[in-house]
Design a protein around this motif. Structure first.
Motif, mmCIF file in Angstrom:
data_model
loop_
_atom_site.group_PDB
_atom_site.id
_atom_site.type_symbol
_atom_site.label_atom_id
_atom_site.label_comp_id
_atom_site.label_asym_id
_atom_site.label_seq_id
_atom_site.Cartn_x
_atom_site.Cartn_y
_atom_site.Cartn_z
ATOM 1 N N LEU A 258 0.896 -1.338 -0.079
ATOM 2 C CA LEU A 258 -0.005 -0.340 -0.020
ATOM 3 C C LEU A 258 1.104 1.127 0.100
ATOM 4 C CD1 LEU A 258 -2.445 -1.727 2.394
ATOM 5 C CD2 LEU A 258 -2.981 -0.882 1.113
ATOM 6 N N SER A 259 0.573 2.599 -1.091
ATOM 7 C CA SER A 259 1.387 2.867 -0.960
ATOM 8 C C SER A 259 0.872 4.336 -0.277
ATOM 9 C CB SER A 259 1.323 3.895 -3.033
ATOM 10 O OG SER A 259 1.981 5.085 -2.382
ATOM 11 N N GLN A 260 0.975 5.341 0.561
ATOM 12 C CA GLN A 260 0.163 6.426 1.318
ATOM 13 C C GLN A 260 0.899 7.386 0.486
ATOM 14 O OE1 GLN A 260 2.990 5.006 5.092
ATOM 15 N NE2 GLN A 260 4.040 6.770 4.542
ATOM 16 N N GLU A 261 1.805 7.400 0.039
ATOM 17 C CA GLU A 261 1.798 8.637 -0.990
ATOM 18 C C GLU A 261 1.213 8.486 -1.718
ATOM 19 O OE1 GLU A 261 4.515 6.284 -0.193
ATOM 20 O OE2 GLU A 261 5.948 7.306 1.262
ATOM 21 N N GLU A 262 0.593 7.767 -2.290
ATOM 22 C CA GLU A 262 -0.780 7.959 -3.489
ATOM 23 C C GLU A 262 -1.510 8.492 -2.693
ATOM 24 O OE1 GLU A 262 0.077 7.516 -6.572
ATOM 25 O OE2 GLU A 262 -2.565 6.987 -6.813
ATOM 26 N N ILE A 263 -2.049 7.657 -1.646
ATOM 27 C CA ILE A 263 -3.603 7.920 -1.038
ATOM 28 C C ILE A 263 -3.636 9.872 -0.556
ATOM 29 C CG2 ILE A 263 -4.194 7.784 1.086
ATOM 30 C CD1 ILE A 263 -5.009 5.150 0.597
ATOM 31 N N LEU A 264 -2.072 10.007 -0.222
ATOM 32 C CA LEU A 264 -2.228 11.452 0.049
ATOM 33 C C LEU A 264 -2.269 12.059 -1.213
ATOM 34 C CD1 LEU A 264 0.691 11.875 3.399
ATOM 35 C CD2 LEU A 264 -1.560 12.528 2.571
ATOM 36 N N ARG A 265 -1.410 11.897 -1.909
ATOM 37 C CA ARG A 265 -1.541 12.463 -3.451
ATOM 38 C C ARG A 265 -3.321 12.659 -3.721
ATOM 39 N NH1 ARG A 265 -1.269 11.734 -8.980
ATOM 40 N NH2 ARG A 265 -1.049 9.572 -8.479
ATOM 41 N N ARG A 266 -3.798 11.537 -3.986
ATOM 42 C CA ARG A 266 -5.330 11.767 -4.410
ATOM 43 C C ARG A 266 -6.369 11.859 -3.099
ATOM 44 N NH1 ARG A 266 -7.421 5.778 -6.124
ATOM 45 N NH2 ARG A 266 -5.396 5.984 -8.070
ATOM 46 N N MET A 267 -5.607 12.281 -2.024
ATOM 47 C CA MET A 267 -6.971 13.068 -1.045
ATOM 48 C C MET A 267 -6.944 14.231 -1.447
ATOM 49 S SD MET A 267 -6.209 11.280 2.360
ATOM 50 C CE MET A 267 -5.422 12.112 3.173
ATOM 51 N N LYS A 268 -5.473 15.127 -1.261
ATOM 52 C CA LYS A 268 -5.494 16.973 -1.565
ATOM 53 C C LYS A 268 -5.846 16.853 -2.758
ATOM 54 C CE LYS A 268 -0.873 16.981 0.998
ATOM 55 N NZ LYS A 268 0.514 17.163 0.598
#
Lengths: 165, 198
Positions: B19-29
């Motif tokens: 799981l990529s937390q960076e990707e999650i953060l990027r999408r959230m933003k």
């Protein structure tokens, strides 16, 4: 902001896999599980300040995930799937080992349970304490034990039935 | 024949996804910014409408009370839309009920869905009627100060657009949303029953 991101990262690392299991168990679909997990962590991010002093942060995250799953109505299927091109989950090369087949079969069996049963059993399989499951699902511990006993039986029967084919 | 403990072992030995937390953060933003921008645009458009109306009201020496009343109604309509948008935004993004127990959350979702339905049907009808009334009152003065054909064309286009919005666009939208609402309520009732079962 940096501090908030750091806190979020720690929370994500500690909880994401189990939340993914819950979402996958609920939807039986990898893409939808991704979406629901993303939505859950978006809500976690939005509510991060409220969590700061919570002792059992995982309980709150699970509750958000459960509520997110319950309000999911296959709406995503109607939406454009453009965001799914870059997967959150890096899919590894398909490995058709016996173990993977067993896991796939298990997810298929979970998909045949009622919605609330799917949610409860994934938490049981991930070994959450019963008290925490009761707190997350809002069911009394006594009632929960009865439910869990019933769901375990149902899942075991389903698994053994489909494994024979 | 496998027992539950064996099934649990299978579950626990499953291949873990990366799981990529960076990707999650990027999408959230990205999704947060998109929503914020959309809301900002809507608020700006409504604020602009109110500003134009206020300016026109102040600068043009309208003589009839009907025109003053119509401008007041138009501004009330704009404020109502602005308020409805902000309320909807708040209820979507500041939902403490996400932390409620599932049974309570289901009830709150039902309430939210009903509120949306009321907004799109009853409240939209009131909004349309007020807008229509405002237009009629506004064109009273136009009728006295300009050519009759100008009044008829202006009123015709305005009322025509309102009727298209109400009887075609909005009905289509409500039908779609009601289908979703029915499905949602059916789903929630089934879930509610599951949680209440002993």
């Amino acid at each position: 902001m940096v501090n908030k991101e750091q806190v979020f990262k720690e929370i994500f690392q500690a909880n994401s896999r189990k939340i993914y299991h819950l979402c996958y168990g609920y939807t039986g679909d990898n893409d939808l599980a991704n979406d629901l997990m993303q939505e859950t962590f978006l809500k976690v991010w939005q509510n991060l300040d409220k969590f700061r002093n919570q002792a059992m942060i995982s309980t709150w995250i699970y509750r958000i995930a459960v509520n997110t799953c319950l309000s999911h109505l296959r709406v995503e299927k109607r939406q454009a799937k453009d965001e799914l091109t870059d997967q959150i989950i890096e899919t590894k090369a398909e490995d058709f080992s016996e173990k993977n087949e067993q896991v796939a079969l298990l997810y298929q069996c979970i998909a045949k349970l009622e919605e609330n049963e799917r949610i409860i059993i994934t938490m049981v399989l991930d070994e959450l304490p019963y008290a925490e499951i009761a707190e997350i699902s809002g069911i009394s511990e006594g009632n929960l034990r009865v439910k869990i006993h019933r769901i375990k039986q149902k899942l075991t029967e389903l698994y053994n039935k489909y494994e024979r084919f | 024949m496998k027992d539950f403990d064996v099934i649990k072992n299978i579950w626990q030995e499953q291949q873990e996804p990366e799981l990529s937390q960076e990707e999650i953060l990027r999408r959230m933003k990205r999704s947060r910014n998109r929503l914020a921008n959309r809301l900002l645009l809507e608020v700006l458009l409504m604020s602009l409408s109110i500003a134009i109306l206020s300016y026109a009201w102040y600068m043009i020496p309208f003589r009839m009370w009907t025109t003053h009343l119509s401008l007041l109604i138009f501004m009330a309509c704009c404020l109502f839309v602005l308020f409805a948008q902000l309320t909807a935004y708040r209820s979507i993004h500041h939902r403490d009920e996400m932390l409620s127990k599932p049974q309570e959350y289901i009830l709150q979702l039902k309430k939210f869905q009903n509120e949306r339905y009321q907004l799109n049907t009853q409240k939209y009808l009131v909004y349309t009627l007020l807008l229509g009334l405002g237009l009629l009152l506004f064109f009273v003065e136009i009728f006295f100060v300009s050519a009759i054909w100008l009044t008829i064309i202006g009123l015709g286009i305005s009322v025509g657009w309102i009727l298209i919005c109400y009887f075609w666009l909005m009905k289509k939208y409500v039908r779609k949303e009601q289908g979703y609402l029915n499905e949602m309520i059916h789903h929630l009732e089934r879930l509610s029953q599951q949680f209440n079962e002993e």
